[in-house]
Design an enzyme around this catalytic site. Structure first.
Site, PDB file in Angstrom:
ATOM      1  N   HIS A   1      -5.285  40.671 124.632  1.00  0.00           N
ATOM      2  CA  HIS A   1      -6.485  41.050 125.397  1.00  0.00           C
ATOM      3  C   HIS A   1      -6.438  42.537 125.747  1.00  0.00           C
ATOM      4  O   HIS A   1      -7.173  43.324 125.179  1.00  0.00           O
ATOM      5  CB  HIS A   1      -6.611  40.194 126.669  1.00  0.00           C
ATOM      6  CG  HIS A   1      -7.802  40.557 127.512  1.00  0.00           C
ATOM      7  ND1 HIS A   1      -7.711  40.770 128.866  1.00  0.00           N
ATOM      8  CD2 HIS A   1      -9.103  40.759 127.188  1.00  0.00           C
ATOM      9  CE1 HIS A   1      -8.916  41.089 129.339  1.00  0.00           C
ATOM     10  NE2 HIS A   1      -9.773  41.081 128.344  1.00  0.00           N
TER      11      HIS A   1
ATOM     12  N   HIS B   1      -4.891  39.097 133.045  1.00  0.00           N
ATOM     13  CA  HIS B   1      -6.129  38.380 133.343  1.00  0.00           C
ATOM     14  C   HIS B   1      -5.982  36.905 133.009  1.00  0.00           C
ATOM     15  O   HIS B   1      -6.906  36.252 132.561  1.00  0.00           O
ATOM     16  CB  HIS B   1      -7.296  39.022 132.596  1.00  0.00           C
ATOM     17  CG  HIS B   1      -7.262  40.523 132.693  1.00  0.00           C
ATOM     18  ND1 HIS B   1      -6.689  41.330 131.726  1.00  0.00           N
ATOM     19  CD2 HIS B   1      -7.664  41.359 133.681  1.00  0.00           C
ATOM     20  CE1 HIS B   1      -6.748  42.596 132.108  1.00  0.00           C
ATOM     21  NE2 HIS B   1      -7.322  42.644 133.284  1.00  0.00           N
TER      22      HIS B   1
END
Ligand code: SF4
Ligand code: FES
Lengths: 173, 665
Positions: free
Chosen positions: A103, A122
């Site tokens: 990510h 996250h």
């Protein structure tokens, strides 16, 4: 090939302009400018075969940190203790993954309770038993997994990666 | 086993690649992205002067780098007829997402139409008509002539109430100011259609009437307020999954305590701390989990109430904070009416609320304290109330929505920093239409009327009733039957004989049939019943303006071609109007035909200038050129003017050639 293509081109021009066939050879030679060469490069990344560990280094369900294809690409080997389709080794239970989150590049950590690699960034989570399948998260790829080979001596080699590594536009720099 | 792309390398964005502003169209947050395009034959290099980032790409880039993109952010598309590479990556300089991409938005490139790479090939590329027993491709003129003739004939027999419309009313893809204006001008300007519904509900009404009736628009704060609040109250919303980067980029800093300096700068001596959060949701969501990870369990109160009991909980809080005197009397006096009678009418004891909701009394009280108990030194606690479908689509929507707004008003949390009582939202907004007053309240229950056999022609814009209505099975049965009658009738006429075709269709309509026209980007379920399919362009295939959940308006610039003959919805609406005008004049209905004038738009920008620019509050200050210059940060609506400094900077330096409104100030 190149020459052939150009002759076809020249032929087409001949046809269109109605110049007679006799002058074709001359036209062709005047139409071939100084040739520059393209740069050949292969269609796929060429991965090194790197020895990452020996079978004796691995304990069941414990991460063994490595790097591949070079020192700046951290990863992990895990002996899952259960046979999986992408597993290597005599028990087909050894897998290897990049530990840079696809990510935003935060470092993943191994959670032995459910054999996942988890991201503090996250909250993305990847399933080590399912080829690095993202269980939940914001990455648009599943986790890059190593192609592993184990030789007679029990040495474990990585020989490729199946997704783009975070932070590089070519897996081999 | 996990899907793998086997991609070990991507083309490098060259230094001279074109850069376009993009706002993600997938959700209301509206994260900023940039699309880079360049000729398909080339790529940049790893040397700093050979790539767009100006960095050495032969080395590993660190976490959060701008100089990387995932395979999902890459594609090969057409731009003005030429093959180009496209990379669509999050924009670090956008204040909404600060470079974050979500699992949806970060796939925009991969989710684009590419014949070279076989992505999104289901897109509609050509107008299609029902012809000899199947849908067949045709020209725009042919399809629109048929639509116009049938629509005009239905109006002649049934009046405009015979024209049924289903149309998006939002922003982002399948919407935006250009396209809501295009459809709005057609159905509320040229016509006065009242049998109209919205994309996700069977009537033309708001999902949050109550807050609007109370004079509190539902998008009444900024994303930054979530960084400033003392307490966030999240009712029926799972923000981490559904407004991902709003949660990650604006809630998390407050939950972690990293926005404390911002609070100090904003609030001076007022005591500030990291945020606490009250989550009202029968389910334990990933949002709750993330809040606990970031803020610590002691700062998260998850109230797993019995489903559908929000109203009583909210009223119990109102009663309790009023009893304690934790209300903002000056604010109430200045901004509300009949507070005491509201309080009396909604009085609920903590015990009763506990019994009905199933939440322990202690937790209800604790939450009330977090929401409204004055801070040390007596300062008012800043609470931000956020809600979405869990409240909106729960029972008794109107009163429940009103009860939450009551609480926010009573505690002085509307229009104040660190406050707000807001919808979290689904898609971006982008509503610009002539008045819908003639629709009236309650608005017509369109899907029920369709089941009952009402209406002769149905225009559908980016809606799929088969998936988004109540009683879908019955709807489907009735709809299929009615549209099949028309299909069968069409099969009896020679396609080239237009008047025979229209007569056959009208004959079927008189017997209860329905002629259906579907405008969309992909085939839909309801589209299977339709007689005409019209292919639309989506965000990035056209220039498109929208606003996000904090009313931040931006322009997504066109970076690729729409597939095939597809066009922006606003231009499809304009071409329908042109054909209506022509057909009506042909039949001598001059007066009616005149209503369809004013649709000469050639581009989506024409529609924008005719709609938003001319009709919306502050619209006179807003042009494409200015939006382009404002990039992915745009501005927060309403536009109130353009400051001198900004005017000279934007207009004189960047936009010398195109200034329709030089005198704006
Ligand atoms: S959070 Fe919403 S707007 Fe942002 S990238 Fe994801 S889908 Fe797009
Ligand atoms: S960096 Fe891993 S989830 Fe964002």
């Amino acid at each position: 090939m190149k020459r052939c293509d150009r002759l076809v081109d020249v032929g087409r021009r001949q046809f269109l302009t109605g110049v007679s066939a006799a002058t074709a050879g001359i036209t062709a030679s005047t139409m071939l400018p100084s040739e520059s060469r393209g740069t050949p490069s292969s269609a796929l990344v060429r991965y090194p075969a790197n020895r990452l560990a020996n079978l004796s280094d691995l304990k069941v369900n414990a991460p063994f940190y490595v790097s591949y294809p070079d020192a700046n690409a951290p990863g992990v080997l895990i002996k899952l203790g259960v046979r999986v389709p992408t597993g290597a080794g005599p028990e087909y239970d050894i897998v290897g993954f990049s530990t840079t989150c696809p990510h935003k590049g935060f470092p993943l950590s191994y959670r032995s309770a459910d054999k996942t690699l988890d991201c503090p960034g996250h909250y993305s989570r990847f399933d080590c038993e399912k080829g690095g399948q993202q269980i939940w998260g914001q990455s648009t790829q599943n986790l890059p997994q190593y192609a592993l080979r184990v030789d007679d001596k029990g040495d474990i080699y990585a020989e490729g990666v199946d997704e783009l590594l975070y932070g590089r536009l070519s897996n081999v720099l | 086993m996990a899907y793998k792309r086997q991609i070990g390398r991507l083309p490098i964005i060259p230094a001279n690649a074109k850069e376009h502003n993009v706002v993600c169209h997938y959700c209301i947050v509206g994260c900023g992205y940039k699309a880079y395009t360049w000729d398909a034959r080339y790529e940049g290099g790893t040397a700093p002067d050979e790539n767009k980032f100006g960095v050495d790409l032969s080395t590993q880039q660190g976490a959060d780098t701008e100089a990387w993109y995932a395979p999902a952010m890459y594609n090969l598309v057409k731009q003005n007829g030429h093959d180009v590479h496209v990379v669509i990556k999050p924009d670090k300089n956008c204040v909404v997402n600060s470079g974050l991409g979500s699992v949806r938005g970060a796939r925009m490139a991969e989710m684009s139409y590419s014949r070279a790479r076989n992505t999104q090939l289901r897109r509609l590329t050509d107008p299609m008509v029902w012809r000899y027993g199947q849908m067949q491709p045709t020209s725009w003129d042919d399809a629109l002539d048929l639509v116009a003739r049938v629509t005009a004939a239905v109006i002649a027999e049934q009046g405009e109430d015979g024209v049924f419309v289903s149309a998006f009313d939002h922003g982002g893809a399948g919407g935006g100011y250009e396209n809501t204006w295009g459809t709005g001008k057609l159905y509320f300007g040229a016509m006065k259609v009242k049998n109209i519904r919205i994309h996700n509900r069977p009537a033309y009404n708001s999902e949050v009437h109550a807050t609007r009736d109370m004079g509190v628009g539902e998008l009444n704060n900024c994303y930054e307020d979530a960084e400033l609040a003392d307490t966030i109250v999240a009712v029926g919303t799972n923000a981490l999954e559904t407004q991902t980067n709003y949660f990650l980029n604006h809630w998390v800093p407050n939950l972690r305590g990293t926005s404390i300096n911002k609070k100090k700068a904003e609030f001076g001596n007022e005591p500030v701390d990291r945020c606490r959060i009250v989550i009202v949701d029968p389910r334990r969501t990933v949002t709750t989990n993330a809040c606990e990870v970031e803020a610590g369990k002691e700062n998260v109160l998850h109230l797993a109430l019995n489903s559908g009991t929000d109203l009583i909980l909210l009223n119990a809080w109102l009663t309790y904070v009023a009893d304690k005197g934790w209300i903002d009397k000056a604010f109430i006096a200045a901004s509300t009416r009949d507070f005491d009678s509201a309080l009396a009418a909604n009085k609920v004891s903590i015990d009763e609320a506990s019994r009905v909701t199933g939440i322990p009394s202690g937790d209800i009280i604790k939450a009330a304290e977090w929401i409204a108990q004055p801070k040390h030194g007596g300062a008012r606690r800043r609470a931000m109330f956020a809600y979405e479908k869990g409240l909106i689509w729960g029972n008794d929507n109107y009163r429940t929505n009103g009860a939450l707004v009551n609480l926010a008003l009573a505690t002085g949390n509307i229009g104040r920093p660190g406050g707000g009582c807001v919808r979290m939202g689904g898609h971006q907004e982008g509503y610009s239409r002539p008045s819908d007053a003639h629709v009236g309240r309650p608005a017509a229950y369109v899907d029920k009327l369709l089941i009952e056999g009402k209406g002769g022609v149905h225009h559908i814009w980016g809606c799929d009733h088969y998936k988004t209505t109540l009683n879908a099975l019955q709807f489907k049965q009735a709809y299929k039957k009615r549209t099949d009658m028309v299909k069968d009738a069409m099969s009896t006429a020679t396609y080239g004989d237009r008047s025979a075709m229209v007569n056959a269709i009208m004959d079927a309509i008189r017997k209860g049939g329905l002629f259906a026209v579907d405008v969309d980007i992909v085939p839909t379920k309801i589209g299977e019943a339709c007689h005409v399919l019209l292919p639309a362009a989506t965000s990035g295939e056209m220039n498109l303006t929208s606003m996000n959940g904090e009313r931040r308006m931006r322009l997504t610039e066109r970076y690729m071609d729409p597939p095939g003959q597809a066009m922006p919805d606003c231009l499809i609406a304009a071409r329908i109007a042109n054909h209506m005008e022509r057909v009506l004049r042909e039949t001598g209905k001059e007066q009616l035909a005149d209503n369809f004038r004013g649709f000469g738009w050639k581009t989506e920008e024409d529609a924008f200038m005719d709609g938003y620019h001319k009709h919306e509050k502050g619209g006179e200050f807003v042009t494409y050129a200015r939006l382009r210059a404002m990039g992915t940060n745009g501005f927060q609506e309403p536009a109130v003017g353009i400051e001198r400094l900004l005017l000279s900077k934007l207009d004189l330096e960047h936009l010398p050639q195109r200034l329709p409104d030089q005198n704006a100030s």
